[in-house]
Motif scaffolding. Structure first.
Motif, mmCIF file in Angstrom:
data_model
loop_
_atom_site.group_PDB
_atom_site.id
_atom_site.type_symbol
_atom_site.label_atom_id
_atom_site.label_comp_id
_atom_site.label_asym_id
_atom_site.label_seq_id
_atom_site.Cartn_x
_atom_site.Cartn_y
_atom_site.Cartn_z
ATOM 1 N N VAL A 187 0.855 -1.189 0.000
ATOM 2 C CA VAL A 187 0.000 0.000 0.000
ATOM 3 C C VAL A 187 0.894 1.243 0.000
ATOM 4 N N TYR A 188 0.688 2.110 -0.973
ATOM 5 C CA TYR A 188 1.492 3.331 -1.075
ATOM 6 C C TYR A 188 0.580 4.546 -1.127
ATOM 7 N N SER A 189 0.736 5.423 -0.136
ATOM 8 C CA SER A 189 0.035 6.694 -0.122
ATOM 9 C C SER A 189 1.025 7.767 -0.527
ATOM 10 N N HIS A 190 0.739 8.487 -1.587
ATOM 11 C CA HIS A 190 1.683 9.426 -2.185
ATOM 12 C C HIS A 190 2.227 10.399 -1.142
ATOM 13 N N GLY A 191 3.564 10.355 -0.931
ATOM 14 C CA GLY A 191 4.220 11.289 -0.031
ATOM 15 C C GLY A 191 4.074 10.979 1.440
ATOM 16 N N TYR A 192 3.386 9.895 1.806
ATOM 17 C CA TYR A 192 3.145 9.617 3.202
ATOM 18 C C TYR A 192 3.734 8.279 3.650
ATOM 19 N N THR A 193 3.135 7.191 3.211
ATOM 20 C CA THR A 193 3.535 5.893 3.739
ATOM 21 C C THR A 193 3.657 4.852 2.640
ATOM 22 N N ILE A 194 4.501 3.872 2.889
ATOM 23 C CA ILE A 194 4.627 2.695 2.031
ATOM 24 C C ILE A 194 4.638 1.477 2.952
ATOM 25 N N LYS A 195 3.689 0.587 2.760
ATOM 26 C CA LYS A 195 3.574 -0.594 3.614
ATOM 27 C C LYS A 195 3.895 -1.846 2.818
ATOM 28 N N ASN A 196 4.614 -2.763 3.478
ATOM 29 C CA ASN A 196 4.856 -4.111 2.944
ATOM 30 C C ASN A 196 5.617 -4.102 1.622
ATOM 31 N N LEU A 197 6.525 -3.150 1.460
ATOM 32 C CA LEU A 197 7.292 -3.092 0.217
ATOM 33 C C LEU A 197 8.126 -4.354 0.032
ATOM 34 N N ASP A 198 8.540 -4.968 1.132
ATOM 35 C CA ASP A 198 9.321 -6.199 1.030
ATOM 36 C C ASP A 198 8.553 -7.311 0.320
ATOM 37 N N ARG A 199 7.215 -7.240 0.376
ATOM 38 C CA ARG A 199 6.395 -8.239 -0.321
ATOM 39 C C ARG A 199 6.594 -8.144 -1.833
ATOM 40 N N LEU A 200 6.753 -6.928 -2.323
ATOM 41 C CA LEU A 200 6.969 -6.741 -3.757
ATOM 42 C C LEU A 200 8.328 -7.296 -4.166
ATOM 43 N N ASP A 201 9.357 -7.038 -3.354
ATOM 44 C CA ASP A 201 10.688 -7.563 -3.660
ATOM 45 C C ASP A 201 10.694 -9.098 -3.616
ATOM 46 N N GLU A 202 9.996 -9.667 -2.628
ATOM 47 C CA GLU A 202 9.913 -11.130 -2.530
ATOM 48 C C GLU A 202 9.181 -11.707 -3.737
ATOM 49 N N PHE A 203 8.135 -11.024 -4.171
ATOM 50 C CA PHE A 203 7.372 -11.465 -5.340
ATOM 51 C C PHE A 203 8.252 -11.476 -6.585
ATOM 52 N N MET A 204 9.065 -10.446 -6.752
ATOM 53 C CA MET A 204 9.959 -10.380 -7.902
ATOM 54 C C MET A 204 10.988 -11.497 -7.859
ATOM 55 N N GLU A 205 11.509 -11.778 -6.685
ATOM 56 C CA GLU A 205 12.526 -12.830 -6.548
ATOM 57 C C GLU A 205 11.915 -14.214 -6.735
ATOM 58 N N ARG A 206 10.695 -14.388 -6.255
ATOM 59 C CA ARG A 206 10.034 -15.692 -6.318
ATOM 60 C C ARG A 206 9.576 -16.032 -7.735
ATOM 61 N N ARG A 207 9.128 -15.013 -8.467
ATOM 62 C CA ARG A 207 8.642 -15.167 -9.837
ATOM 63 C C ARG A 207 7.524 -16.204 -9.948
ATOM 64 N N SER A 208 6.643 -16.176 -8.969
ATOM 65 C CA SER A 208 5.485 -17.065 -8.993
ATOM 66 C C SER A 208 4.419 -16.472 -8.073
ATOM 67 N N GLY A 209 3.187 -16.986 -8.210
ATOM 68 C CA GLY A 209 2.114 -16.529 -7.347
ATOM 69 C C GLY A 209 1.572 -15.170 -7.760
ATOM 70 N N SER A 210 0.969 -14.478 -6.792
ATOM 71 C CA SER A 210 0.331 -13.199 -7.079
ATOM 72 C C SER A 210 0.618 -12.194 -5.979
ATOM 73 N N LEU A 211 0.344 -10.943 -6.278
ATOM 74 C CA LEU A 211 0.575 -9.846 -5.330
ATOM 75 C C LEU A 211 -0.415 -8.732 -5.629
ATOM 76 N N ARG A 212 -0.956 -8.114 -4.570
ATOM 77 C CA ARG A 212 -1.843 -6.968 -4.737
ATOM 78 C C ARG A 212 -1.111 -5.687 -4.352
ATOM 79 N N LEU A 213 -1.352 -4.639 -5.129
ATOM 80 C CA LEU A 213 -0.756 -3.322 -4.898
ATOM 81 C C LEU A 213 -1.873 -2.289 -4.928
ATOM 82 N N ILE A 214 -1.972 -1.502 -3.848
ATOM 83 C CA ILE A 214 -2.955 -0.427 -3.786
ATOM 84 C C ILE A 214 -2.183 0.886 -3.710
ATOM 85 N N GLN A 215 -2.397 1.746 -4.678
ATOM 86 C CA GLN A 215 -1.673 3.013 -4.754
ATOM 87 C C GLN A 215 -2.672 4.162 -4.724
#
Length: 301
Positions: A64-92
């Protein structure tokens, strides 16, 4: 204990130094990025999603990314890229506060991206999918970029998520970090001083302490990625004797933030703040002024 943001000057926080013109330009740029990434999606891939994505947000799993305020669970995105499988939700969230929902899923070696902009009041309200071959991460001094590449259709490259941390856009920035047993060490960029606990009942001090703009930029980056503008649930209690404690005060844009915790705090927030403090301490301990201070003479039992 929930450590909330505290303003000693009675003002609401001003996250960025933005004139009316700059705000207009920023809004326009963001709008263009959203249009580039989503209005063009119908050109990227003609297949339409069956309906809107779920608008329920999982605070533990979704990025979850709120412009200029907070970014939550960014490590999940990096893990998703490294894993190259499954799914991930992003709310911006857009600058106006409208959420854009995205779901990324690896399928057949490619990325299928479903999107839902139906809650964005200032953009096209639509759902759909498009396909790309890769997701790349580019880490620069003032921005962290996640870019989709090899996308089908008219736009082969699309910005997925850009996180900015440009220090020069702040009115002012300084911090005081106290740490150690009884908080006897201090790194203070506001009063420009260092205090080192010699662990024999005495301390050594150095004045005229400064960090370069480049060093402060790196620290500010870590603050943004540590979600410093989001309320933290931290605890100062500890069953270790003696124990290391931390206090961090951040002065930014005429606003003051305060956090306090101990080494025993093994919550996600506690680990994040401890890693941030150790990053700052490690940087300062490499400075010539710190190395000129006397060596530690004693120890704590």
């Amino acid at each position: 204990m929930r450590m909330s943001r505290i303003s000693s000057r009675g003002r609401l926080p001003k996250i960025r130094k933005i004139s009316a013109l700059r705000l207009a330009l920023l809004t326009t740029l963001t709008g263009l990025l959203v249009m580039f990434a989503f209005s063009g999606c119908s050109l990227l891939h003609k297949e339409q999603a069956g309906g809107p994505l779920s608008h329920e947000i999982n605070e533990q799993e979704d990025v979850v990314y709120s412009h200029g305020y907070t970014i939550k669970n960014l490590d999940r995105l990096d893990e998703f890229m490294e894993r190259r499988s499954g799914s991930l939700r992003l709310i911006q969230y857009t600058p106006e506060g409208g959420p854009i929902y995205k779901e990324l899923r690896y399928k057949g070696g490619k990325l299928v991206i479903a999107y839902d902009t139906t809650e964005d009041d200032f953009g096209p309200k639509e759902t759909g999918t498009f396909v790309c071959t890769a997701l790349n991460r580019e880490d620069e001094s003032t921005v962290l970029k996640y870019t989709l590449t090899g996308c089908e259709g008219e736009y082969p490259e699309t910005a997925l998520l850009w996180i900015g941390f440009e220090l020069s856009e702040m009115d002012d920035f300084g911090f005081v970090l106290k740490y150690g047993v009884n908080l006897r060490n201090e790194i203070n960029t506001i009063q420009e001083k260092l205090v080192k606990d010699l662990q024999d009942g005495s301390v050594a001090e150095a004045d005229h302490f400064k960090l370069s703009h480049g060093q402060l930029q790196k620290i500010f980056r870590e603050l943004v990625l540590a979600n410093y503008m989001h309320d933290k649930t931290l605890t100062g209690s500890c069953n270790i004797k003696p124990s290391v404690s931390y206090e961090l005060q951040i002065d930014i844009n005429n606003h003051e933030l305060q956090f306090a915790w101990s080494e025993c705090d093994q919550s996600a927030d506690g680990k994040e703040m401890t890693a941030l403090a150790r990053y700052i301490i490690g940087m300062v301990q490499e400075e010539k002024l710190y190395k000129e201070l006397p060596d530690i003479r004693g120890y704590y039992e």
